[in-house]
Design a protein around this motif. Sequence first.
Motif, PDB file in Angstrom:
ATOM      1  N   THR A   1     -13.550  24.344 -15.327  1.00 32.52           N
ATOM      2  CA  THR A   1     -12.752  25.533 -15.016  1.00 32.52           C
ATOM      3  C   THR A   1     -11.517  25.483 -15.911  1.00 32.52           C
ATOM      4  OG1 THR A   1     -11.266  24.512 -13.437  1.00 32.52           O
ATOM      5  CG2 THR A   1     -13.375  25.287 -12.562  1.00 32.52           C
ATOM      6  N   PRO A   2     -10.794  26.599 -16.103  1.00 31.29           N
ATOM      7  CA  PRO A   2      -9.559  26.535 -16.915  1.00 31.29           C
ATOM      8  C   PRO A   2      -8.548  25.527 -16.358  1.00 31.29           C
ATOM      9  CG  PRO A   2     -10.236  28.808 -16.644  1.00 31.29           C
ATOM     10  CD  PRO A   2     -11.130  27.984 -15.734  1.00 31.29           C
ATOM     11  N   ASN A   3      -8.489  25.404 -15.043  1.00 25.21           N
ATOM     12  CA  ASN A   3      -7.515  24.460 -14.457  1.00 25.21           C
ATOM     13  C   ASN A   3      -7.996  23.017 -14.527  1.00 25.21           C
ATOM     14  OD1 ASN A   3      -5.917  26.621 -13.908  1.00 25.21           O
ATOM     15  ND2 ASN A   3      -6.703  26.870 -11.808  1.00 25.21           N
ATOM     16  N   ALA A   4      -9.307  22.836 -14.573  1.00 24.36           N
ATOM     17  CA  ALA A   4      -9.867  21.467 -14.653  1.00 24.36           C
ATOM     18  C   ALA A   4     -10.999  21.490 -15.681  1.00 24.36           C
ATOM     19  CB  ALA A   4     -10.385  21.037 -13.286  1.00 24.36           C
ATOM     20  N   PRO A   5     -10.628  21.510 -16.977  1.00 22.83           N
ATOM     21  CA  PRO A   5     -11.656  21.674 -18.033  1.00 22.83           C
ATOM     22  C   PRO A   5     -12.413  20.369 -18.326  1.00 22.83           C
ATOM     23  CG  PRO A   5      -9.458  21.524 -19.019  1.00 22.83           C
ATOM     24  CD  PRO A   5      -9.254  21.458 -17.541  1.00 22.83           C
ATOM     25  N   THR A   6     -13.218  19.971 -17.341  1.00 27.91           N
ATOM     26  CA  THR A   6     -13.969  18.714 -17.486  1.00 27.91           C
ATOM     27  C   THR A   6     -15.053  18.848 -18.557  1.00 27.91           C
ATOM     28  OG1 THR A   6     -13.633  18.357 -15.132  1.00 27.91           O
ATOM     29  CG2 THR A   6     -15.322  17.006 -16.218  1.00 27.91           C
TER      30      THR A   6
ATOM     31  N   LEU B   1     -12.690  27.109 -30.634  1.00 33.47           N
ATOM     32  CA  LEU B   1     -13.554  27.052 -29.456  1.00 33.47           C
ATOM     33  C   LEU B   1     -13.487  25.683 -28.804  1.00 33.47           C
ATOM     34  CD1 LEU B   1     -15.038  29.727 -29.053  1.00 33.47           C
ATOM     35  CD2 LEU B   1     -14.903  29.259 -31.485  1.00 33.47           C
ATOM     36  N   ARG B   2     -13.471  24.644 -29.654  1.00 38.03           N
ATOM     37  CA  ARG B   2     -13.457  23.281 -29.096  1.00 38.03           C
ATOM     38  C   ARG B   2     -12.116  22.990 -28.418  1.00 38.03           C
ATOM     39  NH1 ARG B   2     -17.900  20.370 -29.897  1.00 38.03           N
ATOM     40  NH2 ARG B   2     -19.406  21.168 -31.419  1.00 38.03           N
ATOM     41  N   VAL B   3     -11.033  23.515 -28.958  1.00 36.13           N
ATOM     42  CA  VAL B   3      -9.734  23.316 -28.290  1.00 36.13           C
ATOM     43  C   VAL B   3      -9.686  24.130 -26.993  1.00 36.13           C
ATOM     44  CG1 VAL B   3      -7.238  23.681 -28.489  1.00 36.13           C
ATOM     45  CG2 VAL B   3      -8.517  22.733 -30.423  1.00 36.13           C
ATOM     46  N   ALA B   4     -10.252  25.338 -27.013  1.00 38.50           N
ATOM     47  CA  ALA B   4     -10.297  26.152 -25.783  1.00 38.50           C
ATOM     48  C   ALA B   4     -11.097  25.428 -24.699  1.00 38.50           C
ATOM     49  CB  ALA B   4     -10.925  27.511 -26.091  1.00 38.50           C
TER      50      ALA B   4
ATOM     51  N   GLY C   1      -8.853  24.295 -21.586  1.00 41.61           N
ATOM     52  CA  GLY C   1      -9.162  25.178 -20.454  1.00 41.61           C
ATOM     53  C   GLY C   1      -8.724  26.614 -20.656  1.00 41.61           C
ATOM     54  N   LEU C   2      -9.366  27.312 -21.594  1.00 43.00           N
ATOM     55  CA  LEU C   2      -9.159  28.750 -21.793  1.00 43.00           C
ATOM     56  C   LEU C   2     -10.527  29.410 -21.903  1.00 43.00           C
ATOM     57  CD1 LEU C   2      -6.286  28.850 -24.436  1.00 43.00           C
ATOM     58  CD2 LEU C   2      -6.137  29.678 -22.088  1.00 43.00           C
ATOM     59  N   LEU C   3     -10.738  30.463 -21.156  1.00 45.84           N
ATOM     60  CA  LEU C   3     -11.966  31.240 -21.290  1.00 45.84           C
ATOM     61  C   LEU C   3     -11.880  32.085 -22.559  1.00 45.84           C
ATOM     62  CD1 LEU C   3     -11.988  32.189 -17.558  1.00 45.84           C
ATOM     63  CD2 LEU C   3     -13.805  30.859 -18.661  1.00 45.84           C
TER      64      LEU C   3
ATOM     65  N   ALA D   1     -18.353  25.759 -23.193  1.00 45.22           N
ATOM     66  CA  ALA D   1     -18.105  26.263 -21.825  1.00 45.22           C
ATOM     67  C   ALA D   1     -17.090  27.402 -21.839  1.00 45.22           C
ATOM     68  CB  ALA D   1     -17.584  25.129 -20.947  1.00 45.22           C
ATOM     69  N   SER D   2     -16.146  27.329 -22.799  1.00 45.10           N
ATOM     70  CA  SER D   2     -15.046  28.322 -22.818  1.00 45.10           C
ATOM     71  C   SER D   2     -15.576  29.732 -23.084  1.00 45.10           C
ATOM     72  CB  SER D   2     -14.036  27.940 -23.909  1.00 45.10           C
ATOM     73  OG  SER D   2     -14.694  27.757 -25.145  1.00 45.10           O
ATOM     74  N   VAL D   3     -16.626  29.845 -23.892  1.00 47.84           N
ATOM     75  CA  VAL D   3     -17.138  31.173 -24.270  1.00 47.84           C
ATOM     76  C   VAL D   3     -17.893  31.789 -23.096  1.00 47.84           C
ATOM     77  CG1 VAL D   3     -18.578  32.490 -25.870  1.00 47.84           C
ATOM     78  CG2 VAL D   3     -17.331  30.473 -26.694  1.00 47.84           C
ATOM     79  N   VAL D   4     -17.390  32.915 -22.590  1.00 43.67           N
ATOM     80  CA  VAL D   4     -18.023  33.577 -21.441  1.00 43.67           C
ATOM     81  C   VAL D   4     -18.443  35.018 -21.764  1.00 43.67           C
ATOM     82  CG1 VAL D   4     -16.975  32.165 -19.650  1.00 43.67           C
ATOM     83  CG2 VAL D   4     -15.733  34.166 -20.519  1.00 43.67           C
TER      84      VAL D   4
END
Length: 614
Positions: free
Chosen positions: A285-290, A379-382, A386-388, A425-428
């Motif tokens: 998730t953006p708050n917990a970008p595991t 994308l990898r930093v997002a 934790g950024l969508l 994961a960031s790309v939605v």
Amino acid sequence: MPMKRLLTTLTLLLAWIAAPAFAADTLRPPLLLIGTRANVQDLSGRWTYSKDLYRTGFTDINGWVAKSRMQRHRDVDVAAEESKPGPAFFEFDLDRGPAMDIPGAWNSATPELRYFDGLIWFQRRFDAAMKAGQRSFLRFEAVNYRAYVYLNGKEVGRHEGGFTPFIVEVTDTLRAQGNRLVVGVDSKHDANSVPGEITDWDLYGGITRPVKLIQTPATFIDDATLRLTEAGRLAGSLQLNGPQAANRAVNLRIAALNLTLPARTDANGEARFDVAAPASLKRWTPNAPTLYDVDFEADGDKIRDRIGFRTIAVRGSEILLNGQPIFLKGICIHEEEIGPNPARRVDDAAARRLLGEVKNGLHGNYVRLSHYPHNEAMLRVADEIGLLVWSEIPVYWTVNWDSPATLDLARRMQAETIYRDRNRASVVLWSIGNETPVAENRTRFHTALAETVRALDPSRLISAALLVERKGDTLHIADPLLKELDVIAVNTYAGWYGDDTLADVGKLRWEVPADKPLLFSEFGADAKAGFRDPALKRKFSEDYQVDYYRATLAMAAKVPTLRGLSPWVLKDFRSPRREHPVFQNGWNRKGLISETGQRKLAFDVLAEHYRSLK
Ligand code: GCU
């Protein structure tokens, strides 16, 4: 309608109808080489170049074949040998030519090339550690716009499109020492290119992202994916490429989840993975970008990718991340690093600086990477912070809607983007275009793109930044493309373009479908950093930008199906369309930070707004 035009329209229509039914796997790029692997040689550094305004390296006058003395791709060492005892005669010399830093656009490399739009030849000399039985590839992360690649005098590949990767095999051409890699880069756009000739961003011609030499075993892992399904399973695939691809034992390993999954490739060298997700799996998730290190193994080859697992879906007007409604608190960004003379050189550090402003400065959880696929580093930093992400292909304003070749090009760009980024994961959201005026041929074109996306990646949402229609104070969307979109997005500039006052903005009402999520994909106002005008609050002042944001955010808060915002734009960016001598000077000034990173007053207005949104 005059007969001639009728015949043309009919022919084009027939071409459309006759076009073979679209098969998704035909769009799989021939080579992918995704993931992080060993044996990669980065060819970044000083590359020499030779300008070629009259394209003499390709053709001579009257379209005649180019004079060999002007053919920059030639292996001049060999030519010099062949011309003995006489001296070889060339009207270029890439060994002694000027040089520039690659990756990076030539428009920022030297004042002489600031507005150069055409063909430039680049050369990189390098040695290569070669092992018997290995294969060798050159991976270009992006070359704007057309690339013609030669190694040691032989053409090894070409590509069209300025924002997606391509790979060429050089196993038979590479030598251990003194390789001569020559790349002809043509930045010219035309009636059939994607994007077309006019955009609101700068030329940025050249080799704008890294070039790498990659060596692999004869049979190697070319592609590997893994994602979390709505049903709570880990599903994915692995594609081998090479003589021993079929019927091979392969493995997927996630040490942190204590998960090892063996599989076997089929006759086409593809293996599939499908297993219930371990209970210990932490969703991204953006708050917990595991993120998890996922190892894909086939004897002799191994790649690792860092992957986050999450689901994304819509339910009525809600966007659901891991089944929970989410509001997208974002902003738009161009691929342009912070600094007075950007070269579209967005590496890991530049990406962290830009995205850090969104995450930590604006308290955002989302970015619209506009209007084209950005550098993979973004994308990898997002993923990591934790950024969508909204990802877009540059079907911008207008392209040649009636040309099957242009559609194929756009489809291929979409495929290259999806194959490159589908483990992120960031790309939605996949966006299939921006501000394209409603017309039958345009809608047909976009519908074909939506079909492409659904066939290649049904796990993400499809959108496009649409234009709105207005009657009085009512804004509504009458776009036949709506039915193809999972998420509606509109660009709205009331209070900046046109003669609405900010008071008028407050009166605006939105008539939009109630059963789909809505995003404001763009709104914004120019402000020259440091221009204060508290009394008169004239346009281009920071004070006007503040009031514009307050008025627009207040209007947005009243739209019931609104599920996200991405104001235009994080940072002032270069645009040849912005030539006001006092306020713009070739920069679009709608940034909330200046080109050098100075925050404008409106930055805090948006940050405060996002902090207030739980
Ligand atoms: C458009 C467009 C952007 C442009 C912006 C602007 O909506 O999508 O690319 O820069 O408006 O006018 O500033």
